[in-house]
Design a protein around this motif. Structure first.
Motif, PDB file in Angstrom:
ATOM      1  N   SER A 113       0.825  -1.210   0.000  1.00 52.44           N
ATOM      2  CA  SER A 113       0.000   0.000   0.000  1.00 52.44           C
ATOM      3  C   SER A 113       0.868   1.273   0.000  1.00 52.44           C
ATOM      4  O   SER A 113       0.381   2.355  -0.285  1.00 52.44           O
ATOM      5  CB  SER A 113      -0.979  -0.007   1.167  1.00 52.44           C
ATOM      6  N   PHE A 114       2.178   1.126   0.319  1.00 53.50           N
ATOM      7  CA  PHE A 114       3.087   2.265   0.135  1.00 53.50           C
ATOM      8  C   PHE A 114       3.036   2.727  -1.324  1.00 53.50           C
ATOM      9  O   PHE A 114       3.144   3.915  -1.615  1.00 53.50           O
ATOM     10  CB  PHE A 114       4.535   1.874   0.472  1.00 53.50           C
TER      11      PHE A 114
ATOM     12  N   SER B 143       0.229   4.983  -1.838  1.00 54.52           N
ATOM     13  CA  SER B 143       0.599   6.299  -1.313  1.00 54.52           C
ATOM     14  C   SER B 143       1.484   7.045  -2.302  1.00 54.52           C
ATOM     15  O   SER B 143       1.317   8.241  -2.535  1.00 54.52           O
ATOM     16  CB  SER B 143       1.344   6.148   0.022  1.00 54.52           C
ATOM     17  N   GLU B 144       2.435   6.311  -2.896  1.00 54.59           N
ATOM     18  CA  GLU B 144       3.325   6.927  -3.879  1.00 54.59           C
ATOM     19  C   GLU B 144       2.548   7.444  -5.084  1.00 54.59           C
ATOM     20  O   GLU B 144       2.813   8.539  -5.593  1.00 54.59           O
ATOM     21  CB  GLU B 144       4.385   5.922  -4.338  1.00 54.59           C
TER      22      GLU B 144
ATOM     23  N   ILE C 261      -0.515   8.420  -5.130  1.00 55.75           N
ATOM     24  CA  ILE C 261      -1.259   9.619  -4.733  1.00 55.75           C
ATOM     25  C   ILE C 261      -0.317  10.811  -4.625  1.00 55.75           C
ATOM     26  O   ILE C 261      -0.598  11.904  -5.131  1.00 55.75           O
ATOM     27  CB  ILE C 261      -2.000   9.380  -3.398  1.00 55.75           C
ATOM     28  N   ALA C 262       0.840  10.576  -3.982  1.00 56.35           N
ATOM     29  CA  ALA C 262       1.800  11.669  -3.811  1.00 56.35           C
ATOM     30  C   ALA C 262       2.278  12.192  -5.163  1.00 56.35           C
ATOM     31  O   ALA C 262       2.437  13.395  -5.364  1.00 56.35           O
ATOM     32  CB  ALA C 262       2.979  11.184  -2.967  1.00 56.35           C
TER      33      ALA C 262
ATOM     34  N   GLU D 284      -0.136  14.697  -6.736  1.00 57.61           N
ATOM     35  CA  GLU D 284      -0.530  15.740  -5.796  1.00 57.61           C
ATOM     36  C   GLU D 284      -1.169  16.920  -6.526  1.00 57.61           C
ATOM     37  O   GLU D 284      -2.103  17.545  -6.022  1.00 57.61           O
ATOM     38  CB  GLU D 284       0.728  16.195  -5.044  1.00 57.61           C
TER      39      GLU D 284
ATOM     40  N   LEU E  31      -4.829  16.693  -7.286  1.00 60.97           N
ATOM     41  CA  LEU E  31      -5.544  16.709  -6.010  1.00 60.97           C
ATOM     42  C   LEU E  31      -5.597  18.123  -5.434  1.00 60.97           C
ATOM     43  O   LEU E  31      -6.596  18.536  -4.850  1.00 60.97           O
ATOM     44  CB  LEU E  31      -4.888  15.768  -5.003  1.00 60.97           C
ATOM     45  N   GLN E  32      -4.482  18.861  -5.613  1.00 61.87           N
ATOM     46  CA  GLN E  32      -4.439  20.230  -5.127  1.00 61.87           C
ATOM     47  C   GLN E  32      -5.501  21.075  -5.830  1.00 61.87           C
ATOM     48  O   GLN E  32      -6.128  21.936  -5.235  1.00 61.87           O
ATOM     49  CB  GLN E  32      -3.051  20.826  -5.402  1.00 61.87           C
TER      50      GLN E  32
ATOM     51  N   VAL F  99      -9.530  19.140  -4.470  1.00 58.06           N
ATOM     52  CA  VAL F  99      -9.276  18.339  -3.276  1.00 58.06           C
ATOM     53  C   VAL F  99     -10.322  17.239  -3.103  1.00 58.06           C
ATOM     54  O   VAL F  99     -10.027  16.152  -2.629  1.00 58.06           O
ATOM     55  CB  VAL F  99      -9.213  19.246  -2.015  1.00 58.06           C
TER      56      VAL F  99
ATOM     57  N   ALA G 290     -10.060  13.349  -3.711  1.00 57.93           N
ATOM     58  CA  ALA G 290      -9.563  12.400  -2.704  1.00 57.93           C
ATOM     59  C   ALA G 290     -10.701  11.611  -2.068  1.00 57.93           C
ATOM     60  O   ALA G 290     -10.510  10.472  -1.630  1.00 57.93           O
ATOM     61  CB  ALA G 290      -8.783  13.137  -1.623  1.00 57.93           C
ATOM     62  N   ALA G 291     -11.876  12.227  -2.040  1.00 60.52           N
ATOM     63  CA  ALA G 291     -13.010  11.583  -1.375  1.00 60.52           C
ATOM     64  C   ALA G 291     -13.410  10.263  -2.039  1.00 60.52           C
ATOM     65  O   ALA G 291     -14.047   9.416  -1.419  1.00 60.52           O
ATOM     66  CB  ALA G 291     -14.213  12.530  -1.353  1.00 60.52           C
TER      67      ALA G 291
ATOM     68  N   ILE H  31     -11.225   8.095  -3.613  1.00 56.87           N
ATOM     69  CA  ILE H  31     -10.162   7.077  -3.656  1.00 56.87           C
ATOM     70  C   ILE H  31     -10.554   5.820  -2.875  1.00 56.87           C
ATOM     71  O   ILE H  31     -10.465   4.714  -3.419  1.00 56.87           O
ATOM     72  CB  ILE H  31      -8.815   7.662  -3.165  1.00 56.87           C
ATOM     73  N   PRO H  32     -11.029   5.946  -1.612  1.00 58.07           N
ATOM     74  CA  PRO H  32     -11.411   4.729  -0.889  1.00 58.07           C
ATOM     75  C   PRO H  32     -12.582   4.004  -1.549  1.00 58.07           C
ATOM     76  O   PRO H  32     -12.616   2.775  -1.595  1.00 58.07           O
ATOM     77  CB  PRO H  32     -11.822   5.226   0.497  1.00 58.07           C
TER      78      PRO H  32
ATOM     79  N   ASP I 240      -5.882  -1.883  -5.526  1.00 57.63           N
ATOM     80  CA  ASP I 240      -5.809  -0.551  -4.936  1.00 57.63           C
ATOM     81  C   ASP I 240      -4.789   0.328  -5.658  1.00 57.63           C
ATOM     82  O   ASP I 240      -5.078   1.468  -6.026  1.00 57.63           O
ATOM     83  CB  ASP I 240      -5.395  -0.691  -3.470  1.00 57.63           C
TER      84      ASP I 240
END
Lengths: 486, 486
Positions: free
Chosen positions: A312-313, A316-317, A319-320, A323, A326-327, A330, A333-334, A336-337, A449
């Protein structure tokens, strides 16, 4: 162990564990006041497996006393049902003379399973005390690989000869009935111990007393090899409704039989293994999860968790790395899950049905390619159905039709991908000769994921960042873009 | 069906489905050139279950021809093994006279299972053709609730009387051997058909011929009721290594027996059900997943998916409601899937072991409160272990020790919560008399997602928004805040 006939303790409706608890409490009370005759009376009508559970629940020092009060025959059958810890405790507490007979009389397969758990030094001692014949049998069983027919089988069976009459055979069965695992399946061997036929006690009982075995037996014998996997042995007995299946070596010599009671435990064990794999719990001696200590529990779970966390890292990568989009919005992001979760669930469904289908062999009629194709189509269909729910929600919550479109398009791609991967990986593993349950549900969930998040953010970037730029460059921003992004 | 004795087709190593495929191809070739004698020769040594699979694989019109070529006895046993679709097809293709005998001779339990699947009109017709006795038995079996001992049992067993001698009893066994399900477990009843004792053929064969049954039988009989759940019946046979268990009504009258071969299928079916629940697939007639059409597949999956999608809307809402903190530190979003995923996996592990423990009854020794307590501690322990991996990663990727701290603290809270909920919900459901597998793994995963995301974003808000404000207000921002937030 031999088949039970249905004798049991008083109660008619069965609450196994309640029963053992009651017996344990009575046993404790009687033992503590030294009323040993009452103990004998109490235990006499109770089934060996219930006695074993009750003794296992006692304090260590009481276990030896209670065990000594059993008759010789009882002691032997009870000992086979005790858990390994109690078996070892009794071995150390009782004089070796007392245990020698129990060891000698145990079923070879149960004895081999016990010896496996004991320290090598103790095993050597016990083996020395066995009669040469039983020693040889035990050493032989221990020589077969774990989870094969060789390890599961017992060497106690009744072998007949072709030229015996039914009457002679019945006489042999009568004499051997007390010390053999089953008398209901009978085996016919030649002088080289090769298996030439098989018959049931039913055949023998209904045959004319003077008929030769040769004329009663069936020559087409279904057997397994010593190295056949235990699950395959179980499936054979299950499919053909056998009570036992013969085990032969490479030269077709009969070396043992596997009986239906052992097979039930194998089927249960394999089901637990599949379930644990689906739940990311490492398989162990499955029975003992709730009696093992917290660190064993953690050890059996932490490896899988760590693998999944590291996987799952990557999410995260992803998503990062995105960015920027997403900026800009925003609220993206809601979802993603939601997308990760739905993809994960679809993937889990596909891997569940495929892994189970491989276990029960219900998938074999279809073939792997067709199975994956079907799942891919099912994934797409489910994606379309989910879009009906998800797109309006995303449009409203994301405050833009383009967000709704991004979420919807990604959803379809993700469910299709997840179903395909969920079906393909277990099948691939199975092809490679690995356990398909290794390619377990949580692993597929986590992979989905990563890929799903990437698909979603790239789609959103294109629709929300690149598309408006294109539109602006084309000079049509003023007409359409505000409508789409409003 | 009666227990097999081990007869089978030529091959020694068993590849069941390959075998059926080969037989099918040969069968097709022979039938299409009309070489019926060859068909008879081909099928003669093959096991009924393999013949049934081969016939099931044929085209519809060939099925009837192949079935007609079987001998009467073969036809009866093969018919019991056919899948329901083929059974119905044969019923409609063959003259009712031909099928009448098959229906009459089928095991009552197999017949009841077939009738359940047929249209009411056909059932009425078939019932009319049965002999009064068989009709009564079938109607009786159909009257019991599905998945109970009453539905699973067969009414074909051998009942003896206490004052018969072993010799007389053996004679009865001999005469009834051909048409009864098992001759290995024998039941003793009084004049009101009440079950008074039990013995095995082993006991009978080894007894002195002139002993009375009364003196050979065991009076402590373990039995189940007609309304006992099939899983409990299975556990009884499994625990005591029985070949069969008697079924009695409220007045203790013997009404049937359940045999070990049916029990294996129950254990398998229950395992599939648990696995499907864990994988969010609705349970159905589990065998047919891979032969059902795409819309049935979608229907069995879409309900759960929709529930889970709606649940994940709440996660989206939680994220949308905390847009503010995300806007401040967009990288916080990168850890939402990681935390949700880890929480979900820990919850899945706990619910897996608890649901399985309830199925195999291995949890009962511990008691529900202790089980939940243990899981909560395991969850906390796993959370701490995962922090070692996750905190440094979050610190580095989030570019701030406070992000690392938020992620770490939330992780611990989430794993503890997930493990507690994962253990508690199935136990609660079990207490309430519902199927614990309903409180399935994906449901717990999704709930954990909502709660976990809330915990995380609130923790992050406090550490990244409120705490710096507090520090600034206290006038110590210049010394510490930059260090923490750098």
């Amino acid at each position: 162990m031999t088949e039970g006939t249905g004798q049991a303790t008083a109660g008619v409706t069965v609450e196994h564990h309640l029963l053992a608890e009651v017996v344990t409490r009575q046993l404790e009370a009687m033992l503590s006041v030294g009323n040993y005759d009452a103990v004998k009376l109490l235990l006499e009508p109770v089934q060996p497996v219930d006695v074993a559970e009750a003794i296992g629940n006692l304090r260590q020092n009481l276990q030896a006393i209670a065990f000594r009060l059993l008759s010789k025959d009882e002691a032997i059958s009870v000992y086979e049902y005790l858990d390994t810890v109690t078996q070892q405790n009794l071995l150390s507490l009782l004089r070796s003379g007392e245990m020698q007979e129990v060891m000698e009389e145990m079923s070879p397969d149960d004895r081999a399973r016990l010896f496996e758990e004991l320290p090598a030094k103790v095993v050597r001692q016990l083996l020395d005390q066995l009669s040469p014949e039983e020693r040889k049998v035990t050493a032989e069983l221990l020589g077969y690989e774990a989870e094969t027919a060789g390890r599961l089988m017992t060497t106690e069976y009744i072998a007949l000869k072709e030229n015996q009459t039914a009457l002679e055979a019945l006489d042999i069965v009568r004499r051997r009935a007390r010390d053999t695992e089953t008398i209901y399946s009978l085996y016919v061997t030649d002088n080289e111990r090769r298996l030439t036929g098989i018959l049931s006690l039913r055949d023998l009982v209904t045959a004319d007393p003077h008929t030769l075995i040769r004329d009663v037996m069936t020559e087409e014998v279904l057997s397994v090899r010593t190295n056949t996997d235990q699950e395959k042995v179980a499936r054979t007995i299950q499919r053909y409704d056998f009570l036992a299946v013969p085990v032969v070596d490479l030269e077709q010599r009969l070396v043992g039989i596997v009986t239906v009671d052992d097979v039930i435990d194998v089927i249960e064990q394999e089901a637990t293994r599949d379930l644990y794999a689906a739940g990311a719990v490492q398989a162990g001696d499955e029975d003992d999860y709730f009696s093992s200590n917290l660190f064993t529990v953690a050890r059996r779970r932490v490896v899988w968790l760590a693998v999944l966390v590291v996987a799952s890292f990557f999410t995260s990568e992803v998503i990062a790395a995105n960015e920027e989009v997403l900026q800009k919005v925003v609220l993206l992001a809601a979802f993603i899950p939601l997308l990760g979760g739905t993809g994960g669930n679809v993937g889990a469904q596909s891997s569940t049905v495929v892994i189970r289908g491989l276990s029960t062999q219900s998938i074999s009629a279809l073939g792997p390619l067709k199975a994956v194709g079907r799942e891919a189509m099912a994934g797409a269909l489910l994606g379309i159905l989910m879009m009906i729910l998800v797109v309006p929600f995303a449009w409203w919550r994301g405050e833009s039709p383009l967000v709704g479109l991004s979420v919807g398009m990604s959803l379809l791609a993700i469910t299709t991908l997840a179903a395909t991967a969920g079906a393909a990986f277990p099948l691939l593993f199975d092809r490679m000769g690995l356990d398909p349950a290794l390619m377990s549900t949580p692993f597929i969930t986590t992979c989905t994921d990563v890929a799903g998040t990437l698909i979603y953010l790239k789609t959103a970037e294109w629709l929300l960042v690149n598309l408006p730029q294109l539109l602006t460059a084309a000079g049509i921003s003023t007409q359409i873009a505000p409508v789409l992004l409003s």
